[in-house]
Design an enzyme around this catalytic site. Structure first.
Site, mmCIF file in Angstrom:
data_model
loop_
_atom_site.group_PDB
_atom_site.id
_atom_site.type_symbol
_atom_site.label_atom_id
_atom_site.label_comp_id
_atom_site.label_asym_id
_atom_site.label_seq_id
_atom_site.Cartn_x
_atom_site.Cartn_y
_atom_site.Cartn_z
ATOM 1 N N ASP A 1 0.854 -1.181 0.000
ATOM 2 C CA ASP A 1 0.000 0.000 0.000
ATOM 3 C C ASP A 1 0.895 1.238 0.000
ATOM 4 O OD1 ASP A 1 -3.199 0.393 0.609
ATOM 5 O OD2 ASP A 1 -2.029 2.124 1.244
ATOM 6 N N SER A 2 0.361 2.345 -0.501
ATOM 7 C CA SER A 2 1.136 3.585 -0.544
ATOM 8 C C SER A 2 1.104 4.331 0.782
ATOM 9 C CB SER A 2 0.607 4.495 -1.658
ATOM 10 O OG SER A 2 -0.748 4.842 -1.414
ATOM 11 N N ASP B 1 -7.129 -4.191 -5.434
ATOM 12 C CA ASP B 1 -8.265 -3.440 -4.876
ATOM 13 C C ASP B 1 -7.897 -1.955 -4.821
ATOM 14 O OD1 ASP B 1 -10.686 -2.815 -3.729
ATOM 15 O OD2 ASP B 1 -10.120 -3.444 -1.709
ATOM 16 N N CYS C 1 -14.130 0.075 -7.469
ATOM 17 C CA CYS C 1 -15.155 0.762 -6.684
ATOM 18 C C CYS C 1 -15.600 2.039 -7.389
ATOM 19 C CB CYS C 1 -14.646 1.066 -5.280
ATOM 20 S SG CYS C 1 -13.203 2.156 -5.229
#
Length: 446
Positions: A302-303, A350, A390
């Site tokens: 993740d960032s 995601d 999303c």
């Protein structure tokens, strides 16, 4: 400035608190189908006029609709009631107006005899929580979405429950005059339906504050409804049999991603014995479920350093040692792993929303294509790709066609094992297709 005397309904009984406006010619059809969003570009702005006390009867309302419209002074403030008429003066619906927002009116009732008042809000909130109980008894220590804005006929309000804590997010300024009453009613409905909550965090994100032109004073009054200390904003709850922490104050959305809860469990069923790469892991929902399901190794990326710290804490809490967390950009990370010759038996994607508006859809699809093609490069034949979107502006058919393009470009066959949506507590309204936003596709890469 909005007055937070929130137990008093806004109604036609107060001068210049009830308005009417007409649509431009032939722009009324979405609202006949009960779509709740009225954009400023849809309206004939020179038809805006107040409905005064003397106009309160249905007869007067109709008479005023037939009069020649004149520009009005003063102008409405956000949260004022407005009747929407078509260009010929026929009544369509009733909503709340924000004269400073591009989303100018949010519609709530489509029957002329219904008022927008505290009774309406109480009824809608109770119905929303009761709707979740149709799926069975809730876990008091778990997490669930209780109110989903347009999907629950409460445009501008999102409420998630994490154990005994409510995370309340206002996405529309028109609801601010009712905020205190809405928060009280959500607490009452949660208790009534078996999940009492003792803590509440109320927030509005920076982007909404900017777009809705919310004043600093009104934002402070909204946030004053919070009943937990800033130092106590980390909450633990049960998520697919795991103990998970989320940061209500600084986390994304309402703190977590409850919409993916069932997808975390479904994807984990494919991960036993596999080496897994989870891209955009956030606080580890997919990664920890895969590790718990018996993956040989999980690498989660993740960032956000803050999100990774919570994910690591979650792994330690659940005594999962077959997962490690790395900070990195999703596109660069996949490219670098390909250059190093790495492979994974399963990859989970995601990413955040790539399309916030209709005009960003094409760019979003290009980003999804690039991301998924880079993932396919790392998966040997027979491996698993779990890919999510999303972006409500990207339809399911568009997303599947993107995968067709990825298969063509990489000369790989992609076999869909499951085509999934959000967890069932994230209901969606047929009249607002944008509320059907989440896609989760499980693919075998050949």
């Amino acid at each position: 400035m909005v007055t937070f005397n929130l137990m008093q309904p806004t109604s036609a009984s107060t001068d210049a608190s009830h308005w009417q406006i007409r649509t431009r010619p032939n722009r009324h059809f979405p609202f006949l189908s009960r779509h709740p969003w009225v954009l400023a570009s849809t309206l004939a702005h020179d038809t805006l006029r107040p409905i005064l006390k003397s106009d309160a009867s249905d007869q007067a309302l109709q008479a005023s609709a037939d009069d020649s419209a004149q520009p009005t002074t003063p102008q409405p403030k956000y949260g004022d009631v407005v009747d929407l008429l078509d260009h010929d003066g026929n009544w369509i619906a009733r909503g709340l107006i924000n004269p400073e927002s591009r989303l100018r009116i949010r519609l709530y009732v489509f029957a002329k005899e219904l008022a927008i008042d505290s009774q309406l809000w109480s009824s809608r909130i109770d119905q929303a929580v009761a709707r979740r109980r149709l799926m069975g008894t809730a876990n008091p220590e778990g997490g669930e979405r209780l109110i989903f804005s347009e999907s629950d006929l409460l445009s501008g309000l999102i409420v998630d429950r994490y154990a005994d804590c409510l995370s309340v997010q206002f996405t529309g300024a028109v609801l601010l005059p009712f905020a205190e009453h809405l928060v009280q009613e959500v607490q009452a409905a949660a208790a009534k339906h078996g999940t009492p909550c003792t803590k509440v965090l109320v927030r509005m994100d920076e982007a909404t504050v900017k777009h809705e032109k919310v004043s600093e004073d009104d934002l402070r009054q909204l946030e004053s409804l919070t009943s937990i200390e800033e130092t106590d904003s980390t909450v633990w709850y049960q998520h697919n049999g795991l103990e998970m922490a989320i940061d209500l104050q600084d986390g994304q959305k309402t703190g977590g991603y409850l919409d993916q809860q069932n997808n975390h469990a479904a994807a984990a069923a494919y991960m036993k014995g596999r080496r897994v790469l989870d891209i955009c892991t956030y606080t580890g929902g997919f990664a920890l479920a895969a590790a718990r399901a018996g993956a040989s190794e999980v690498v989660a990326v993740d960032s956000s350093e803050r999100a990774l710290a919570i994910a690591q804490r979650n792994a330690e809490r659940n005594q999962l040692t077959n997962v490690r967390f790395e900070q990195g950009d999703c596109f660069h990370d996949l490219k670098e792993r390909h250059q190093r010759g790495e492979q994974f038996d399963a990859i989970i994607l995601d990413p955040p929303r790539f399309a916030g508006s209709r005009k960003q859809t094409e760019a979003a699809l290009r980003a999804y294509t690039r991301l998924n093609a880079s993932a396919v490069d790392l998966i040997p034949p027979g491996g698993i790709l779990v890919t999510c979107s999303c972006s409500g502006r990207v339809s399911r058919s568009d997303f599947l066609n993107m995968l067709v393009d990825v298969g063509r470009k990489r000369r790989r066959d992609l076999v869909v094992l499951e085509s999934r949506g959000p967890s069932p507590d994230h209901v969606f309204a047929i009249s607002c297709p944008e509320s059907d936003y989440l896609k989760c596709i499980v693919v075998q890469v050949m």
